[in-house]
Design a protein around this motif. Sequence first.
Motif, PDB file in Angstrom:
ATOM      1  N   PHE A  31       0.769  -1.426   0.021  1.00 53.04           N
ATOM      2  CA  PHE A  31      -0.172  -0.091  -0.060  1.00 53.04           C
ATOM      3  C   PHE A  31       0.683   1.261  -0.020  1.00 53.04           C
ATOM      4  CE2 PHE A  31      -2.876  -3.151   1.899  1.00 53.04           C
ATOM      5  CZ  PHE A  31      -3.891  -3.210   1.088  1.00 53.04           C
ATOM      6  N   GLY A  32       1.823   1.311   0.600  1.00 56.47           N
ATOM      7  CA  GLY A  32       3.058   2.514   0.757  1.00 56.47           C
ATOM      8  C   GLY A  32       2.611   2.959   2.286  1.00 56.47           C
ATOM      9  N   VAL A  33       3.715   3.841   2.711  1.00 55.08           N
ATOM     10  CA  VAL A  33       3.475   4.269   3.921  1.00 55.08           C
ATOM     11  C   VAL A  33       2.278   5.362   4.202  1.00 55.08           C
ATOM     12  CG1 VAL A  33       4.752   5.714   5.311  1.00 55.08           C
ATOM     13  CG2 VAL A  33       6.078   4.060   4.254  1.00 55.08           C
ATOM     14  N   THR A  34       2.281   6.212   3.127  1.00 59.01           N
ATOM     15  CA  THR A  34       1.166   7.148   3.555  1.00 59.01           C
ATOM     16  C   THR A  34      -0.399   6.507   3.494  1.00 59.01           C
ATOM     17  OG1 THR A  34       2.514   8.613   2.494  1.00 59.01           O
ATOM     18  CG2 THR A  34       0.168   9.343   2.723  1.00 59.01           C
ATOM     19  N   ALA A  35      -0.402   5.692   2.379  1.00 58.88           N
ATOM     20  CA  ALA A  35      -1.933   5.059   2.307  1.00 58.88           C
ATOM     21  C   ALA A  35      -1.903   4.159   3.445  1.00 58.88           C
ATOM     22  CB  ALA A  35      -2.079   4.313   0.926  1.00 58.88           C
ATOM     23  N   LEU A  36      -1.179   3.350   3.912  1.00 55.96           N
ATOM     24  CA  LEU A  36      -1.435   2.486   5.065  1.00 55.96           C
ATOM     25  C   LEU A  36      -1.745   3.217   6.158  1.00 55.96           C
ATOM     26  CD1 LEU A  36      -1.578  -0.193   6.170  1.00 55.96           C
ATOM     27  CD2 LEU A  36       0.759  -0.096   6.687  1.00 55.96           C
ATOM     28  N   SER A  37      -0.888   4.323   6.397  1.00 56.05           N
ATOM     29  CA  SER A  37      -0.999   5.220   7.472  1.00 56.05           C
ATOM     30  C   SER A  37      -2.504   6.032   7.636  1.00 56.05           C
ATOM     31  CB  SER A  37      -0.003   6.575   7.817  1.00 56.05           C
ATOM     32  OG  SER A  37       1.200   6.044   7.806  1.00 56.05           O
ATOM     33  N   PHE A  38      -2.879   6.538   6.562  1.00 62.32           N
ATOM     34  CA  PHE A  38      -4.522   6.740   6.321  1.00 62.32           C
ATOM     35  C   PHE A  38      -5.428   5.869   6.469  1.00 62.32           C
ATOM     36  CE2 PHE A  38      -8.063   8.033   3.616  1.00 62.32           C
ATOM     37  CZ  PHE A  38      -8.420   9.127   4.178  1.00 62.32           C
ATOM     38  N   ALA A  39      -5.136   4.674   5.954  1.00 60.92           N
ATOM     39  CA  ALA A  39      -6.248   3.758   6.165  1.00 60.92           C
ATOM     40  C   ALA A  39      -6.300   3.239   7.726  1.00 60.92           C
ATOM     41  CB  ALA A  39      -5.815   2.395   5.437  1.00 60.92           C
ATOM     42  N   ARG A  40      -5.139   3.063   8.408  1.00 60.84           N
ATOM     43  CA  ARG A  40      -5.368   2.738   9.930  1.00 60.84           C
ATOM     44  C   ARG A  40      -5.931   3.747  10.510  1.00 60.84           C
ATOM     45  NH1 ARG A  40       0.545   0.781  12.251  1.00 60.84           N
ATOM     46  NH2 ARG A  40      -1.138   0.098  13.823  1.00 60.84           N
ATOM     47  N   LEU A  41      -5.786   5.231  10.206  1.00 62.98           N
ATOM     48  CA  LEU A  41      -6.264   6.149  10.919  1.00 62.98           C
ATOM     49  C   LEU A  41      -7.886   6.228  10.623  1.00 62.98           C
ATOM     50  CD1 LEU A  41      -3.283   8.811  10.976  1.00 62.98           C
ATOM     51  CD2 LEU A  41      -4.302   7.528  12.793  1.00 62.98           C
ATOM     52  N   LEU A  42      -8.242   6.003   9.213  1.00 58.17           N
ATOM     53  CA  LEU A  42      -9.475   5.959   8.811  1.00 58.17           C
ATOM     54  C   LEU A  42     -10.284   4.872   9.875  1.00 58.17           C
ATOM     55  CD1 LEU A  42     -11.793   7.190   7.163  1.00 58.17           C
ATOM     56  CD2 LEU A  42     -10.944   5.441   5.427  1.00 58.17           C
ATOM     57  N   VAL A  43      -9.828   3.803   9.676  1.00 58.69           N
ATOM     58  CA  VAL A  43     -10.379   2.645  10.479  1.00 58.69           C
ATOM     59  C   VAL A  43     -10.567   2.956  12.026  1.00 58.69           C
ATOM     60  CG1 VAL A  43     -10.054   0.215  11.394  1.00 58.69           C
ATOM     61  CG2 VAL A  43      -9.722   0.774   8.840  1.00 58.69           C
ATOM     62  N   ALA A  44      -9.734   3.657  12.749  1.00 61.81           N
ATOM     63  CA  ALA A  44      -9.885   4.113  13.798  1.00 61.81           C
ATOM     64  C   ALA A  44     -10.909   5.026  14.263  1.00 61.81           C
ATOM     65  CB  ALA A  44      -8.393   4.518  14.434  1.00 61.81           C
ATOM     66  N   THR A  45     -10.802   5.964  13.482  1.00 61.50           N
ATOM     67  CA  THR A  45     -11.901   7.033  13.370  1.00 61.50           C
ATOM     68  C   THR A  45     -13.434   6.653  13.244  1.00 61.50           C
ATOM     69  OG1 THR A  45     -10.362   8.548  12.244  1.00 61.50           O
ATOM     70  CG2 THR A  45     -12.622   9.173  12.139  1.00 61.50           C
ATOM     71  N   VAL A  46     -13.472   5.836  12.273  1.00 63.60           N
ATOM     72  CA  VAL A  46     -14.848   4.984  12.021  1.00 63.60           C
ATOM     73  C   VAL A  46     -15.223   4.299  13.372  1.00 63.60           C
ATOM     74  CG1 VAL A  46     -16.104   3.343  10.583  1.00 63.60           C
ATOM     75  CG2 VAL A  46     -14.591   4.940   9.571  1.00 63.60           C
TER      76      VAL A  46
END
Length: 117
Positions: A31-46
């Motif tokens: 996924f890449g560093v930025t996309a994985l970071s965004f995905a993890r934070l998005l899941v936590a936010t939801v």
Amino acid sequence: MTNPRPLLAGLGVVVLWAGAFPAVRVAVPQFGVTALSFARLLVATVVLLALVPLFEVELPRRRDIPLILGCGFFGMAAYQLLLNRGELDVPVGTASMIIAAAPLDSANRVPARPAQR
């Protein structure tokens, strides 16, 4: 008989926390560093937003929002980006030990208070 729920919850946290490091190692190249970071934070936010109605969370005061955003950036977004990038170069076990030892290192740097008389 004692309630097993606290023990099971604690074990669940340990397994999820420990499993995050190898999962990052596998996911970053895909996924890449930025996309994985965004995905993890998005899941936590939801997940956290889904829990808000269950716990009757109050909205923050307007004056606290800049501080909350700053803490979110430096405490979560920067951490995720740096962890994900670091795991490209550091073995998983070493990364988990460094992260686990960080509170000890921070506590060691706090100056001792002088004794009160």
